[in-house]
Every structure is written in structure tokens, then in C-alpha cells.
Design an enzyme around this catalytic site. Sequence first.
Site, PDB file in Angstrom:
ATOM      1  N   ASN A  83      -2.371 -15.855   2.510  1.00 18.02           N
ATOM      2  CA  ASN A  83      -3.495 -15.947   3.450  1.00 18.02           C
ATOM      3  C   ASN A  83      -4.744 -15.342   2.855  1.00 18.02           C
ATOM      4  O   ASN A  83      -5.846 -15.758   3.159  1.00 18.02           O
ATOM      5  CB  ASN A  83      -3.188 -15.138   4.726  1.00 18.02           C
ATOM      6  N   ASN A  84      -4.554 -14.318   2.041  1.00 20.96           N
ATOM      7  CA  ASN A  84      -5.700 -13.535   1.571  1.00 20.96           C
ATOM      8  C   ASN A  84      -6.225 -14.067   0.247  1.00 20.96           C
ATOM      9  O   ASN A  84      -5.517 -14.705  -0.529  1.00 20.96           O
ATOM     10  CB  ASN A  84      -5.310 -12.065   1.427  1.00 20.96           C
ATOM     11  N   LEU A  85      -7.499 -13.751   0.018  1.00 23.87           N
ATOM     12  CA  LEU A  85      -8.199 -14.340  -1.112  1.00 23.87           C
ATOM     13  C   LEU A  85      -7.594 -13.965  -2.468  1.00 23.87           C
ATOM     14  O   LEU A  85      -7.303 -14.849  -3.283  1.00 23.87           O
ATOM     15  CB  LEU A  85      -9.681 -13.920  -1.054  1.00 23.87           C
TER      16      LEU A  85
ATOM     17  N   ILE B 289       0.841  -1.202   0.000  1.00 18.26           N
ATOM     18  CA  ILE B 289       0.000   0.000   0.000  1.00 18.26           C
ATOM     19  C   ILE B 289       0.877   1.254   0.000  1.00 18.26           C
ATOM     20  O   ILE B 289       0.577   2.244  -0.676  1.00 18.26           O
ATOM     21  CB  ILE B 289      -0.969  -0.009   1.209  1.00 18.26           C
TER      22      ILE B 289
ATOM     23  N   TYR C 244      -2.489  -9.476  15.621  1.00 18.33           N
ATOM     24  CA  TYR C 244      -2.340  -8.422  14.614  1.00 18.33           C
ATOM     25  C   TYR C 244      -3.458  -7.388  14.765  1.00 18.33           C
ATOM     26  O   TYR C 244      -3.217  -6.178  14.820  1.00 18.33           O
ATOM     27  CB  TYR C 244      -2.352  -9.016  13.199  1.00 18.33           C
TER      28      TYR C 244
ATOM     29  N   LYS D 108      -3.637  -3.077  15.984  1.00 16.35           N
ATOM     30  CA  LYS D 108      -4.300  -1.951  15.319  1.00 16.35           C
ATOM     31  C   LYS D 108      -5.211  -1.210  16.297  1.00 16.35           C
ATOM     32  O   LYS D 108      -5.228   0.018  16.341  1.00 16.35           O
ATOM     33  CB  LYS D 108      -5.098  -2.438  14.104  1.00 16.35           C
TER      34      LYS D 108
ATOM     35  N   ARG E 297     -17.096  -9.299   1.366  1.00 15.21           N
ATOM     36  CA  ARG E 297     -16.137  -8.282   1.822  1.00 15.21           C
ATOM     37  C   ARG E 297     -16.210  -7.060   0.912  1.00 15.21           C
ATOM     38  O   ARG E 297     -16.665  -7.144  -0.231  1.00 15.21           O
ATOM     39  CB  ARG E 297     -14.690  -8.832   1.752  1.00 15.21           C
TER      40      ARG E 297
ATOM     41  N   SER F 206      -7.366  -0.796  10.261  1.00 14.35           N
ATOM     42  CA  SER F 206      -7.992  -1.881   9.515  1.00 14.35           C
ATOM     43  C   SER F 206      -9.432  -2.077   9.966  1.00 14.35           C
ATOM     44  O   SER F 206      -9.763  -1.863  11.141  1.00 14.35           O
ATOM     45  CB  SER F 206      -7.204  -3.166   9.783  1.00 14.35           C
TER      46      SER F 206
ATOM     47  N   PHE G  61       2.808   3.356   7.494  1.00 11.75           N
ATOM     48  CA  PHE G  61       2.389   2.032   7.018  1.00 11.75           C
ATOM     49  C   PHE G  61       3.136   0.902   7.719  1.00 11.75           C
ATOM     50  O   PHE G  61       2.661  -0.230   7.762  1.00 11.75           O
ATOM     51  CB  PHE G  61       2.686   1.880   5.515  1.00 11.75           C
TER      52      PHE G  61
ATOM     53  N   LEU H 196      12.747  -3.299   4.836  1.00 14.42           N
ATOM     54  CA  LEU H 196      12.617  -4.351   3.816  1.00 14.42           C
ATOM     55  C   LEU H 196      12.273  -5.717   4.413  1.00 14.42           C
ATOM     56  O   LEU H 196      12.556  -6.746   3.820  1.00 14.42           O
ATOM     57  CB  LEU H 196      13.893  -4.437   2.946  1.00 14.42           C
TER      58      LEU H 196
END
Length: 330
Positions: free
Chosen positions: A198-200, A12, A149, A153, A231, A124, A80, A33
Site C-alpha cells: 500500500n505504501n510508497l 518498527i 485504522y 489510533k 510527506r 500516527s 507497537f 507473528l
Amino acid sequence: MRVLLTGGTGYIGSNTAVALLEAGHQVLIVDNLANSNERTVQDIREITNKDVDFVLGDITQPAVIDRILETENAEAVVHFAALKAVGESVEKPLAYYRNNLDGLLTMLESMERHGIHNFIFSSSATVYGGENPVPLTEDMPAGTCANPYGWTKLMAEQILRDAAAANPKMSVVLLRYFNPVGGHRSGKLGERPNGVPNNLMPYIVQTAAGIRERLSVFGGDYPTPDGTGVRDYVHVSDLAEGHVAALEYCVAHHGVETVNLGTGCGNSVLELIHTFETVNGVSVPYQITDRRKGDVAVCWADVEKAGRLLGWQAKRSLKDMCRDSWRCRG
Ligand code: NAD
Ligand code: UFG
């Protein structure tokens, strides 16, 4: 304006660097990094034809941040930098709390020492938990997070509210992202997770590319039109432009504002798969399996506040998201 992006070589952050440069701002990136590559700095330069400064460094180290803020004349920070793998956070909670909260505190203390007051934070939709009805509005109570996690946030948001309450010069915008997908239309700056995604969307991309045999659709019995989870997928370039708008708001105001960044629309897992197949002319083999622990059935944003406060709304369609995710497969 000169803006410091922590974690700016990430997914992002790099797309936001492009949007900020294109809006005429100067960008300085600090990143260790841990989850990105220095090559991204060159990609940002090639896309924008503008220069971007890069410092290799860990934001949990006060000396690193002090040196940057002493010498670089940054007027605002877009923060970020964080570790973001939900599963890993369950296995290594201390590493997540240390990195994500220590990094935030180090930034805020150094900013205070150097008289910098404008701060934009990557939060998030996970902070809403599963108890609130959709669409989710910013004034709804935060929920119970399903993993460390998510807690980092929620805790970070509280730290920022307390810090701003104690310092009337501070201006903080807490941006709650929904489900960022896609990548820059050039085919660069996509999401490239290490190992099994992990994400779709990254999983769909890797399945279409033949890297994964089959996508597991987690649950076909949710109370949704086709039984699969819903979502609010938002194109990362829209999200990036949301940061430009948030920066303009941030420097012109004081206090704390929380803003959802999403499209305001929900799409199911099957809708995403079928749109991806149609737009890109590929096949995504899948099977419906058990629900994934911790998932909510539906999650989408109320985006009225983003429009009213920031003058921002997402412009790109689900088709754009699917096309650009595939272009950025690397
Ligand atoms: P990313 O992993 O691609 O980018 C994060 C960057 O921060 C990486 O380049 C990493 O190397 C860097 N970093 C981590 N710890 C650091 C440290 N101590 N010092 C310096 N650099 C450090 O992640 P992303 O998807 O671009 O996410 C950016 C932010 O948005 C994160 O805070 C994340 O939690 C949040 N967020 C992401 C999503 C999503 O789905 N991608 C959703 C909601 C919120
Ligand atoms: N899904 C599958 N198969 C997969 C992966 C996901 O069916 O292999 C489903 C999930 O069950 C869910 C949807 O696809 O219904 C989206 O799942 P993601 O893992 O892509 O995203 P989440 O909504 O679970 O979580 C994401 C980020 C979090 C963030 C949250 C905010 O991963 O970091 O959005 O809502 F906190």
C-alpha cells in the site's frame, strides 16, 4: 532497564529492539507473528550480539500478558502491536477495532494489576486528518480519520489520556510517527509487506526489483512544487532512536506527552523516486494516475518538541532512506 516490546518482531519494533539493546537496555518481545516472522528475533541477536527474550503470544489475551508481567520485571512497555493495513481496516473494521483497542486495554489493565506505569504508544500522523496547516504541531486539533485504522489510533490516544488522568503514577508518551521508511543498515529488519504494498517506498522497491511492472503515482495535480503528494519520510533507525529517548523521558516523568517523530522536511513522490533511482542505480518505471481517495496533499511534522523534550532529532538523509530500503529488499 528491562523493557517489554509488544509487536517487537514487526518492522518498527525490531529496529527499536536493536536501538534499545545498543543503548544498554534489556528487551523482551511479545508478538503473535500476525505480520512478522520469528526469524527476526535471531536477526536482532546477530545485529547486536546481545540476547533478546521472545514470547509467542496474543496481547488481547489477559493471561498471556499477566504471565509476562508477573515474571519478567519489566519497568516499561513500548506498545507497537497493532494491525496497520489501511485498506484492510476498511474491509474488516471490527477486526481492527478488536485487535488494536482490545490489545491496548488488555495491556493497560494488566500493567495496572502489576504496578507498571511507563507506557510508550505508537501513534500516527494520520490523527491530524487533512484540515490542519503544515508543519503539524502536537497541539493542533486531531482531525477526522479517513479509515478505521486511523480511528483506532485516535481512540487509543484518548484512552491513554483518560487512563493517565485517573492514575497520577502513569507516564505515557504518545509518539506520532510520520512516514517510516528504510531498514537496518545490515540489510535486515526492513519492511516486507505481504502481497501488493500500500505504501510508497515498498512499492518503489518492488518496482525496481521487477516484481511490479510500474508504480502508479497517485495524483500529479496537487498544489505542491511538482504536483505530487508531499510527506515527511523518516528513517526507521532514527525512529528507533526516538524510542530510546522517549523511554528515558517516560521513566523520569508523569502524565502524558504527545510527540511528533519526523524529520520536519517534506519530500514529494517524484523526489523520492528520483533519489531512489540515483542512489541505487536502478530504474523505477512510473505513471501519474488519479489521486488516491483519502490522501492529503502535504504532511510534515514540526519537530521542535521532539528536540526540546526528548533531545532527539532525525539524522539520516533521504539518500540513506533510499539506500537502506533497497538493501533490505530481502
Ligand atoms: P508491523 O505490522 O510490522 O508490526 C506490528 C507487530 O504487531 C507485528 O509483528 C504483528 O505480528 C504484531 N501484532 C499485531 N497484533 C498483535 C496481537 N494482538 N498480539 C501480539 N502481536 C500482535 O507494523 P509496524 O510498521 O512495525 O508498526 C508498528 C506500530 O506503529 C503499529 O502500531 C502501527 O500502527 C504504528 N505505525 C506504523 C506506521 C508505518 O508506516 N509503519 C506509521 C504510523 C504508525
Ligand atoms: N503513493 C503513490 N503511489 C503508491 C503509494 C503511495 O503515489 O503506490 C503516494 C501517496 O499518494 C502519498 C505518498 O505516496 O502522497 C505516501 O503514501 P503512503 O501510502 O506511503 O503513506 P501515507 O502518507 O498515505 O500514509 C502513511 C501510513 C499510514 C499513516 C500515515 C501517517 O501508511 O499508516 O502515513 O501520515 F497513518
